[in-house]
Design a protein around this motif. Sequence first.
Motif, PDB file in Angstrom:
ATOM      1  N   UNK A 189      50.591  43.848  41.674  1.00  0.00           N
ATOM      2  CA  UNK A 189      50.498  43.309  43.037  1.00  0.00           C
ATOM      3  C   UNK A 189      49.028  43.199  43.453  1.00  0.00           C
ATOM      4  N   UNK A 190      48.244  44.242  43.147  1.00  0.00           N
ATOM      5  CA  UNK A 190      46.810  44.222  43.499  1.00  0.00           C
ATOM      6  C   UNK A 190      46.107  43.060  42.801  1.00  0.00           C
ATOM      7  N   UNK A 191      46.409  42.875  41.526  1.00  0.00           N
ATOM      8  CA  UNK A 191      45.798  41.781  40.764  1.00  0.00           C
ATOM      9  C   UNK A 191      46.181  40.421  41.319  1.00  0.00           C
ATOM     10  N   UNK A 192      47.442  40.291  41.728  1.00  0.00           N
ATOM     11  CA  UNK A 192      47.908  39.008  42.277  1.00  0.00           C
ATOM     12  C   UNK A 192      47.199  38.691  43.597  1.00  0.00           C
ATOM     13  N   UNK A 193      46.909  39.716  44.399  1.00  0.00           N
ATOM     14  CA  UNK A 193      46.175  39.489  45.651  1.00  0.00           C
ATOM     15  C   UNK A 193      44.707  39.162  45.375  1.00  0.00           C
ATOM     16  N   UNK A 198      43.615  37.633  42.778  1.00  0.00           N
ATOM     17  CA  UNK A 198      43.578  36.399  41.987  1.00  0.00           C
ATOM     18  C   UNK A 198      42.817  35.265  42.673  1.00  0.00           C
TER      19      UNK A 198
END
Lengths: 130, 117
Positions: free
Chosen positions: A96-100, A102
Amino acid sequence: MTDAKNPSALTRAILLATLSFAGGVLNGLLGTGGGMILLFALGYLLSAEHAKDAFVISSVGVLAFSAVSAVMYGTGGSYDLAVLPRFALSAAVGGVAGAFLFRYVPTKWLKRLFAALTLYAGLRMLGVFG
Amino acid sequence: MVIVFDILVSLVVGVLAGLGVGSGGLLILYLTAADGMGQLAAQGVNLAVFGFALGAAVLVHLHRREISLPILGFVVVFGALGAVVGSLLAGLFSAEALRTGLGFLLLFMGTMTLLRK
């Protein structure tokens, strides 16, 4: 969002199906690597302004490969399901952190990070660092 | 202490998965080197953990971007069929062969990424 660079619809469909299948085989066989094949295929099929879509489509594809292969490895007794909880929760939080993050990370830095990681891991796998 | 590293490495792998760059086999490397897991078991755990990371990340991505369903359908259906074939083939090779194959694949992927504009 899916402007093709030039090939016909049939050619695009055949190419995408073939390379998706190849990515799935590779991911199932080696436990990783299928996403790279997908990114290559999507880079050919999508126009430059949709470059970031390729990362997202590839992620969905790798999710499908990984889920199918993980179930097959697990039911085949290749690994102990009991080890998963200590990895899964933090991995999901990281996802989730990585997707935000991105949208804020430039594509060229994503590629450099990916290249550095894969080269290091590849050399380690081949025993270069002992 | 090992469990703390397990959690930290999983977190890093999750962030890299969410960024869409994959993890370069980082978790497989960690599991075999630090946790003493066998190659095939490490591959299985890597696949499962990646599933959790990507599942969470994809929910965020798809909420934010409009992606072509036909393309997604092709990738998922044909990729899943390939994954079945690859998983069945994995049991036929030795750990050393899988490790060597993965090593060369990673080197190829990293080199191609650096060379491509």
